[in-house]
Write a protein that holds these residues in place. Structure first.
Motif, PDB file in Angstrom:
ATOM      1  N   HIS C  37       6.294  25.018  13.888  1.00  0.00           N
ATOM      2  CA  HIS C  37       7.669  24.544  13.964  1.00  0.00           C
ATOM      3  C   HIS C  37       7.727  23.153  14.575  1.00  0.00           C
ATOM      4  N   ASP C  38       6.995  23.008  15.678  1.00  0.00           N
ATOM      5  CA  ASP C  38       6.977  21.698  16.326  1.00  0.00           C
ATOM      6  C   ASP C  38       6.448  20.631  15.382  1.00  0.00           C
ATOM      7  N   LEU C  39       5.337  20.966  14.719  1.00  0.00           N
ATOM      8  CA  LEU C  39       4.721  19.975  13.824  1.00  0.00           C
ATOM      9  C   LEU C  39       5.652  19.612  12.680  1.00  0.00           C
ATOM     10  N   LEU C  40       6.212  20.627  12.065  1.00  0.00           N
ATOM     11  CA  LEU C  40       7.094  20.381  10.926  1.00  0.00           C
ATOM     12  C   LEU C  40       8.312  19.582  11.349  1.00  0.00           C
ATOM     13  N   LYS C  41       8.798  19.941  12.519  1.00  0.00           N
ATOM     14  CA  LYS C  41       9.971  19.238  13.030  1.00  0.00           C
ATOM     15  C   LYS C  41       9.645  17.760  13.162  1.00  0.00           C
ATOM     16  N   ARG C  42       8.443  17.508  13.680  1.00  0.00           N
ATOM     17  CA  ARG C  42       8.059  16.120  13.856  1.00  0.00           C
ATOM     18  C   ARG C  42       7.913  15.425  12.500  1.00  0.00           C
ATOM     19  N   LYS C  43       7.329  16.144  11.558  1.00  0.00           N
ATOM     20  CA  LYS C  43       7.162  15.569  10.221  1.00  0.00           C
ATOM     21  C   LYS C  43       8.527  15.247   9.626  1.00  0.00           C
ATOM     22  N   ASN C 108       1.151   6.463   1.125  1.00  0.00           N
ATOM     23  CA  ASN C 108       1.182   7.732   1.841  1.00  0.00           C
ATOM     24  C   ASN C 108       2.088   7.632   3.066  1.00  0.00           C
ATOM     25  N   VAL C 109       3.126   8.401   3.077  1.00  0.00           N
ATOM     26  CA  VAL C 109       4.006   8.424   4.249  1.00  0.00           C
ATOM     27  C   VAL C 109       4.031   9.842   4.792  1.00  0.00           C
ATOM     28  N   SER C 110       3.426  10.039   5.965  1.00  0.00           N
ATOM     29  CA  SER C 110       3.362  11.359   6.607  1.00  0.00           C
ATOM     30  C   SER C 110       2.984  12.434   5.590  1.00  0.00           C
ATOM     31  N   GLY C 111       1.959  12.136   4.813  1.00  0.00           N
ATOM     32  CA  GLY C 111       1.459  13.150   3.906  1.00  0.00           C
ATOM     33  C   GLY C 111       2.234  13.277   2.617  1.00  0.00           C
ATOM     34  N   VAL C 112       3.242  12.415   2.428  1.00  0.00           N
ATOM     35  CA  VAL C 112       3.968  12.459   1.162  1.00  0.00           C
ATOM     36  C   VAL C 112       3.559  11.243   0.345  1.00  0.00           C
ATOM     37  N   LEU C 113       3.224  11.475  -0.903  1.00  0.00           N
ATOM     38  CA  LEU C 113       2.803  10.352  -1.742  1.00  0.00           C
ATOM     39  C   LEU C 113       4.027   9.729  -2.401  1.00  0.00           C
ATOM     40  N   LEU C 114       4.313   8.506  -2.015  1.00  0.00           N
ATOM     41  CA  LEU C 114       5.457   7.821  -2.607  1.00  0.00           C
ATOM     42  C   LEU C 114       4.949   6.796  -3.611  1.00  0.00           C
ATOM     43  N   PRO C 115       5.562   6.753  -4.788  1.00  0.00           N
ATOM     44  CA  PRO C 115       5.121   5.757  -5.762  1.00  0.00           C
ATOM     45  C   PRO C 115       5.712   4.395  -5.443  1.00  0.00           C
ATOM     46  N   ARG C 116       5.004   3.381  -5.839  1.00  0.00           N
ATOM     47  CA  ARG C 116       5.508   2.012  -5.674  1.00  0.00           C
ATOM     48  C   ARG C 116       5.315   1.298  -6.990  1.00  0.00           C
ATOM     49  N   PHE C 117       6.405   0.854  -7.584  1.00  0.00           N
ATOM     50  CA  PHE C 117       6.272   0.095  -8.818  1.00  0.00           C
ATOM     51  C   PHE C 117       5.926  -1.335  -8.467  1.00  0.00           C
ATOM     52  N   GLU C 118       5.094  -1.890  -9.317  1.00  0.00           N
ATOM     53  CA  GLU C 118       4.727  -3.267  -9.077  1.00  0.00           C
ATOM     54  C   GLU C 118       4.865  -4.001 -10.398  1.00  0.00           C
ATOM     55  N   ALA C 119       5.644  -5.035 -10.396  1.00  0.00           N
ATOM     56  CA  ALA C 119       5.848  -5.748 -11.660  1.00  0.00           C
ATOM     57  C   ALA C 119       4.683  -6.692 -11.891  1.00  0.00           C
ATOM     58  N   PHE C 120       4.270  -6.776 -13.110  1.00  0.00           N
ATOM     59  CA  PHE C 120       3.292  -7.811 -13.447  1.00  0.00           C
ATOM     60  C   PHE C 120       3.571  -8.314 -14.847  1.00  0.00           C
ATOM     61  N   GLN C 121       3.188  -9.538 -15.085  1.00  0.00           N
ATOM     62  CA  GLN C 121       3.435 -10.106 -16.401  1.00  0.00           C
ATOM     63  C   GLN C 121       2.107 -10.308 -17.089  1.00  0.00           C
ATOM     64  N   THR C 122       2.027  -9.798 -18.285  1.00  0.00           N
ATOM     65  CA  THR C 122       0.805 -10.014 -19.039  1.00  0.00           C
ATOM     66  C   THR C 122       0.840 -11.416 -19.613  1.00  0.00           C
ATOM     67  N   ASP C 123      -0.325 -12.015 -19.706  1.00  0.00           N
ATOM     68  CA  ASP C 123      -0.367 -13.380 -20.209  1.00  0.00           C
ATOM     69  C   ASP C 123      -0.410 -13.360 -21.728  1.00  0.00           C
ATOM     70  N   GLY C 124      -0.111 -14.492 -22.261  1.00  0.00           N
ATOM     71  CA  GLY C 124      -0.369 -14.660 -23.696  1.00  0.00           C
ATOM     72  C   GLY C 124       0.801 -14.329 -24.581  1.00  0.00           C
ATOM     73  N   ASN C 125       1.205 -13.066 -24.621  1.00  0.00           N
ATOM     74  CA  ASN C 125       2.207 -12.767 -25.635  1.00  0.00           C
ATOM     75  C   ASN C 125       3.606 -13.120 -25.168  1.00  0.00           C
ATOM     76  N   ASN C 126       4.118 -14.132 -25.767  1.00  0.00           N
ATOM     77  CA  ASN C 126       5.475 -14.543 -25.464  1.00  0.00           C
ATOM     78  C   ASN C 126       6.244 -14.517 -26.775  1.00  0.00           C
ATOM     79  N   ASP C 127       7.153 -13.573 -26.852  1.00  0.00           N
ATOM     80  CA  ASP C 127       7.858 -13.399 -28.121  1.00  0.00           C
ATOM     81  C   ASP C 127       8.913 -14.467 -28.355  1.00  0.00           C
TER      82      ASP C 127
END
Lengths: 366, 123, 262
Positions: C37-43, C108-127
């Motif tokens: 209980h104590d541990l979970l409470k802290r989490k 990783n936040v207190s044992g929870v895996l949170l996703p992080r999107f990261e934007a990137f631009q591919t080179d070359g193809n410019n429509d």
């Protein structure tokens, strides 16, 4: 001498156009517009000039609706003039519409290439570039059919013939197609005003030569600037330059060799007007990349090259009205009205989006 | 909860919006058309004539059917038209984001996520 | 388990035999539950802290998004102004391959895996590199950059939002567990312990009483036995005496002996 009989056939139209010109918004009007708080205020301010055309708009219309309605008025007036025009003036006005036709055909080509229902595209077409046989083009389902119907059905056939095959439509970027057509169109128009027996040697030829030369130079410079860093090769680029204008031939040759903004600058050095444009804008223009416009395009203080070109075009158009007995006033009036619509849209956009600091970016010559 | 495999392939941003928003976002380079024959687009232009069912269909396609979309951007006023769908959508992937459009400024009151935020803090 | 019944009644106990071994087990269970209980409470607290931070950032980011998108929309208006027409359709049709993509990473936040999107631009193809070639090209490119920046903001917001959704879920689960331990498991274990204790006490008391009873009975039995023994001894003595008397008489007068009644 040539003015002696001008009024016989074209006097009425010239008079009407001059009347239209007087109805254009003045600096004072624009000042009032920029003070508006809402689009409704803008609508109210435009009341005297646009009247009925804006009446059907809902309260607080979108800026695009406003632009549509103002364009509608231009089209209605243009149609009226066209209906009354005869002889060389009728032909002249037809030439005027070809530019818009090119845009429309380019749109239809894009649609056909991607197998869209081109009928839906018809309403997106510019009304000034509308021609009777345009719906016929929509029947085409593949690019070859379209190519053939364009050749048969449209006045643009000469611009396609000789420089574009139906394979080109398929393979080339639509922008290249469009600019090739536009180049051919400008050259044809230029040739027409300088060779047609009714027009040759008249003030029309004089004014229109200046206008078209300017237009040709503007396109050449813009194409060059915009092609940096793209896949457009120098040979292909060279094909897009119209073969006349103040820059032709030396400047165009230099332009075709230019690798960067500095090259363009060198190319236009021979023409003092363009040189001043480049001096005014500084060199940061074409490189584009580093421009920081996070804060609503902070580069707004210095006018861009395109702005200066527009400004110049408007001044030429304004001066056209100082001449008498010329078709050029029609052209000038259309251009002025187009700019006016752009100005209104711009101001409305600035108001709608609360970007008042850049509202003064419109171009007013009266 | 999402496993590693579930989001490793997600790399596109889908857009449901009015013409201006879509044009702008496409200019930024988010547009992607999958290779033929089925060539699916990852964007949908919505205007007055677009049926609500078409929007719902696109929303479902972007959120559930396609596994390569990480973020779905949707104009707020369009989200309003399929509000119940957006509000009941709770999965983490793809992430649904309501964005303002040119003619409809952003209203935080309507945002489904912000609504949850407020509910959580009992405001 | 007796879930629904337990919630109404005072927490039920587990069905165990009240033995000393069970008591030991229950006690260690209680201890485990309290630590958990104590541990979970802290989490939960750690997560909630993070959650609140994210919520605040979402709030900020959403507002920022409003501004950024407005600027972007405005730059599109500039394009419309410069090109002097609508480029929407052309843009839509020439879009082919995404230049702007996102990559997902985990945090990783207190044992929870949170996703992080990261934007990137591919080179070359410019429509859209040739869009606005004739006029407006510079505005188009500038607009592209403005929108690219706007999309970056949106991507950032999307990661916050995803983190929000996941954290929300996780916190709910954790809180449910904390509450379950606090309000169900611990009271029940305590109850069980109490029950076992009282049961054991009862047994003790019973045993004691029984022992007392037994000893009391034994004592009484002993007394009875003693008395009997004494009585028997008296009887025996009297009988012996009588016997002796009868024998002497009998020897003398046989026929007139009467039945001896005791």
């Amino acid at each position: 001498m040539e003015g002696l009989f001008y009024n016989v056939s074209n006097g009425y139209i010239e008079g009407v156009v001059r009347g239209y010109r007087n109805a254009l918004l003045t600096g004072q009007n624009y000042n009032n517009l920029t003070q508006c708080e809402t689009i409704d205020d803008v609508k109210l301010q435009l009341g005297p000039a646009y009247g009925d055309f804006l009446a059907s708009l809902p309260p607080n219309p979108s800026t695009s609706a406003l632009a549509d309605k103002t364009t509608e008025k231009l089209v209605a007036e243009f149609r009226y003039l066209q209906a009354n025009a005869t002889g060389s003036l009728a032909k002249f006005m037809e030439y005027l519409t070809y530019g818009y036709m090119i845009d429309n055909v380019a749109l239809l080509i894009t649609g056909t290439l991607h197998e869209r229902d081109t009928r839906e595209l018809l309403e997106r077409c510019h009304p000034l570039g509308w021609f009777e046989t345009m719906p016929v083009l929509c029947v085409a389902t593949n690019i070859e059919e379209l190519y053939n119907s364009v050749l048969i059905e449209t006045p643009l056939a000469p611009y396609f013939k000789g420089s574009l095959s139906h394979h080109d439509l398929d393979e080339l970027n639509i922008e290249i197609v469009r600019n090739t057509l536009y180049k051919n169109y400008l050259e044809d128009f230029y040739q027409w005003v300088n060779t047609h027996p009714d027009v040759k040697g008249t003030p029309t030829a004089e004014v229109m030569s200046e206008v078209l030369e300017f237009e040709a130079d503007r396109r050449s410079i813009n194409i060059t600037l915009n092609s940096f860093g793209t896949e457009l090769s120098k040979q292909d680029r060279k094909k897009l330059y119209p073969n006349f204008g103040k820059l032709y031939p030396e400047g165009v040759l230099l332009l075709s060799r230019a690798d960067d903004v500095e090259g363009v600058r060198l190319a236009v050095d021979g023409v003092s007007e363009y040189k001043t444009f480049f001096d005014q804008t500084g060199l940061s223009q074409g490189s584009g990349g580093a421009v920081s416009n996070m804060a609503g395009g902070a580069g707004g203080e210095t006018k861009s090259l395109e702005d200066l070109f527009y400004q110049k075009e408007m001044e030429i158009s304004k001066l056209a009205f100082t001449r008498q007995f010329t078709h050029a006033v029609v052209y000038a009036w259309v251009k002025l009205r187009e700019q006016e619509i752009r100005n209104i849209t711009w101001i409305a956009e600035c108001i709608a989006q609360n970007q008042k600091e850049r509202i003064g970016n419109y171009i007013s010559v009266f | 909860m999402a496993t590693t495999a579930a989001f490793k392939d997600r790399q596109f941003i889908a857009v449901i919006g009015d013409e201006d928003s879509v044009t702008g976002l496409l200019l930024a380079g988010v547009g992607h058309v999958t290779s033929p024959p089925d060539s699916q687009k990852n964007f949908l232009v919505v205007d007055q004539k677009t049926e609500t069912s078409a929007i719902e269909h696109a929303f479902d396609r972007f959120t559930t059917e396609r596994k390569d979309i990480a973020i779905v951007l949707i104009n707020q006023h369009i989200a309003d038209r399929i509000r119940h769908r957006v509000d009941t959508y709770t999965a983490a992937f793809p992430s649904v984001l309501e964005i303002p459009s040119k003619d409809h400024p952003y209203d935080p009151e309507k945002d489904s996520v912000l609504k949850r935020v407020r509910r959580l803090f009992g405001e | 388990m007796s879930g629904s019944a337990a919630s109404k009644l005072p927490p039920a106990r587990e069905s165990v035999f009240p033995t000393r071994q069970m008591l030991g087990q229950m006690k260690s269970k209680l201890k485990g539950a309290q630590t958990g209980h104590d541990l979970l409470k802290r989490k939960s607290e750690a997560l909630t802290k993070r959650f609140r931070e994210i919520t605040r950032r979402i709030d900020e980011a959403k507002r920022k998004m409003g501004r950024v998108m407005q600027i972007a929309a405005f730059s599109l208006a500039e394009v419309t102004y410069a090109v002097g027409g609508d480029i929407g359709f052309q843009i839509q049709e020439s879009a082919k391959s995404a230049r702007f993509r996102v990559r997902t990473r985990q945090e990783n936040v207190s044992g929870v895996l949170l996703p992080r999107f990261e934007a990137f631009q591919t080179d070359g193809n410019n429509d859209f590199q040739l869009t606005g070639l004739g006029k407006g090209g510079q505005q188009v490119q500038r607009c592209r950059e403005t929108y690219a920046r706007a999309v970056e903001t949106l991507v950032e917001l999307a990661s916050l939002q995803t983190a929000f959704v996941i954290l929300d879920e996780v916190i709910k689960v954790v809180n449910r567990r904390v509450n379950a331990i606090e309000y169900v498991i611990i009271p029940r274990t305590e109850n069980t312990i109490k029950y076992i204790m009282s049961e054991l006490d009862e047994l003790d008391r019973e045993e004691f009483y029984r022992l007392k009873k037994v000893s009391a009975k034994k004592e009484r039995d002993a007394q009875v036995a003693e008395k009997e023994r004494l009585d028997k001894a008296d009887d025996a003595r009297a009988a012996a005496e009588a016997d002796r008397a009868v024998e002497t008489k009998d020897v003398l007068g046989e026929g007139e002996n009467e039945d001896v009644i005791f």
